[in-house]
Enzyme design. Structure first.
Site, PDB file in Angstrom:
ATOM      1  N   GLU A 135       9.015  52.348  20.320  1.00  0.00           N
ATOM      2  CA  GLU A 135      10.284  51.601  20.225  1.00  0.00           C
ATOM      3  C   GLU A 135      11.298  51.987  21.314  1.00  0.00           C
ATOM      4  OE1 GLU A 135      11.546  49.961  16.433  1.00  0.00           O
ATOM      5  OE2 GLU A 135      13.063  51.555  16.447  1.00  0.00           O
ATOM      6  N   LYS A 179      14.973  52.241  21.594  1.00  0.00           N
ATOM      7  CA  LYS A 179      16.026  52.372  20.579  1.00  0.00           C
ATOM      8  C   LYS A 179      17.155  53.226  21.148  1.00  0.00           C
ATOM      9  CE  LYS A 179      16.345  53.792  15.677  1.00  0.00           C
ATOM     10  NZ  LYS A 179      15.601  54.372  14.541  1.00  0.00           N
ATOM     11  N   LYS A 237      12.692  43.499  17.298  1.00  0.00           N
ATOM     12  CA  LYS A 237      13.112  44.265  16.120  1.00  0.00           C
ATOM     13  C   LYS A 237      14.555  43.914  15.816  1.00  0.00           C
ATOM     14  CE  LYS A 237      11.555  47.712  13.489  1.00  0.00           C
ATOM     15  NZ  LYS A 237      12.298  48.940  13.555  1.00  0.00           N
ATOM     16  N   GLU A 278       7.996  44.071   6.472  1.00  0.00           N
ATOM     17  CA  GLU A 278       8.385  45.447   6.149  1.00  0.00           C
ATOM     18  C   GLU A 278       8.777  45.621   4.685  1.00  0.00           C
ATOM     19  OE1 GLU A 278      10.813  47.672   9.040  1.00  0.00           O
ATOM     20  OE2 GLU A 278      12.210  47.893   7.372  1.00  0.00           O
ATOM     21  N   ASN A 326       8.110  51.165   5.443  1.00  0.00           N
ATOM     22  CA  ASN A 326       9.198  51.923   6.046  1.00  0.00           C
ATOM     23  C   ASN A 326       9.562  53.096   5.147  1.00  0.00           C
ATOM     24  OD1 ASN A 326      11.336  52.795   7.578  1.00  0.00           O
ATOM     25  ND2 ASN A 326      12.228  50.760   7.849  1.00  0.00           N
ATOM     26  N   GLU A 340       6.132  53.428   9.206  1.00  0.00           N
ATOM     27  CA  GLU A 340       7.334  53.318  10.034  1.00  0.00           C
ATOM     28  C   GLU A 340       8.384  54.359   9.668  1.00  0.00           C
ATOM     29  OE1 GLU A 340       7.255  48.419   9.729  1.00  0.00           O
ATOM     30  OE2 GLU A 340       9.132  49.512   9.532  1.00  0.00           O
ATOM     31  N   SER A 341       9.048  54.855  10.678  1.00  0.00           N
ATOM     32  CA  SER A 341      10.284  55.657  10.577  1.00  0.00           C
ATOM     33  C   SER A 341      10.056  57.129  10.230  1.00  0.00           C
ATOM     34  CB  SER A 341      11.254  55.073   9.544  1.00  0.00           C
ATOM     35  OG  SER A 341      11.686  53.792   9.929  1.00  0.00           O
TER      36      SER A 341
END
Ligand SMILES: O=C(O)c1ccccc1NCC(=O)[C@H](O)[C@H](O)COP(=O)(O)O
Length: 288
Positions: free
Chosen positions: A55, A57, A117, A166, A187, A217-218
């Site tokens: 990503e 970000k 995103k 998601e 997530n 994710e995350s």
């Protein structure tokens, strides 16, 4: 009570209204018809090893400013050259510092699939994503009704894109499956409180039928976390902060893919598979 996600979406709707005044839906449709087709991200994410969505970000509601990223195209190029399967580009402006310009720049720089995103709440944004060259769009179940989810998922597919759907809990996972999701992102971050719960993937993955690509994710801090999720059945991981904050994103990309792929192939890498890493906690990230 209003949540973090509610306030992000409220800002997204205001910015969206301004763009809709400037660029009509028919302009977007014309642009899309002039573009080459989207890349088949779903197929590419189904690799033997662990796929990485890396990503771009700059900032986040949980951590504030993360990295300057003067040249998002150059960063995306580093990610892709190091083996990332796809590049995620945050386009939300207010809280993440992203833009459609970033998406354009990354699209022009790499040949791998690009994920827009953002917080998608209208069909217009799906058209906009494709018009700016995205191959993947994010659909966050928590911010959509069932009807919106099905309609926007269908539109993404009709435009040749892959939808990354998601989820964060059991109910959302069932809704994603019922909507026909082909790629589900679990997530670990609760978007209403910003807390990270590293056990979310292992809890929800049994609810996802075989054949659907699973993405963790995350909160992934590096190779050990990637290996843990791969050992739990993740086919891909989505990583932002760790890559943009590290000194050597190419090395980090390679380490994540190598460790995750080894775990997927059942090889021991010395990581503590199956248990959340000590580096990941359940405190709100912003509190650290
Ligand atoms: O990152 C946040 O703080 C955040 C807060 C509220 C809604 C969404 C948020 N992040 C979007 C993402 O899904 C992450 O950027 C992505 O999963 C990568 O996470 P990380 O590796 O922890 O940066």
């Amino acid at each position: 009570m209003s949540t973090v996600l509610d306030s992000i979406v409220a800002g997204v709707r205001e910015d969206l209204a301004q763009r809709q005044d400037r660029v009509s839906l028919s302009d977007l449709e014309r642009r899309v018809s002039d573009l080459p087709g989207a890349l088949d991200a779903e197929a590419l994410l189904r690799a033997d090893g662990l796929s990485l969505i890396a990503e771009v970000k700059r900032a986040s509601p949980s951590k504030g400013a993360l990295a300057e990223i003067a040249d998002p195209a150059a960063l995306a190029d580093i990610y892709a050259a190091a083996g990332a399967t796809a590049i995620s580009v945050l386009t939300e402006q207010r809280r993440f510092g992203g833009s459609l310009d970033d998406l354009d720049a990354v699209r022009a720089a790499v040949r791998v699939p690009v994920l827009r995103k953002d917080f998608m709440v209208t069909d217009y944004q799906i058209w906009e994503a494709r018009a700016h060259g995205a191959d993947i769009v994010l659909l966050i179940v928590a911010s959509l009704t069932d009807a919106e989810l099905v309609r926007m998922h269908t539109l993404a597919q009709d435009l040749g894109m892959t939808a990354l759907v998601e989820v964060h809990d059991e109910g959302e996972t069932q809704r994603a499956v019922d909507a026909g999701a082909r790629v589900i992102g679990v997530n670990a971050r609760n978007l209403k409180t910003l807390e990270i719960h590293p056990d979310t993937f292992s809890r929800l993955v049994p609810l996802i039928p075989p054949g659907i690509v699973t993405v963790a994710e995350s909160g992934i801090r590096g190779a050990d976390d990637a290996a843990m999720y791969a050992a739990q059945g993740a086919e891909a991981v989505l990583v932002g902060e760790t890559l943009v904050r590290g000194d050597d994103p190419a090395a980090e990309v390679r380490a994540i893919i190598d460790a995750g792929s080894a775990a997927r192939l059942g090889l021991s890498t010395g990581a503590a598979f199956g248990t959340p890493s000590p580096s990941a906690d359940s405190t709100p990230s912003g509190a650290s």
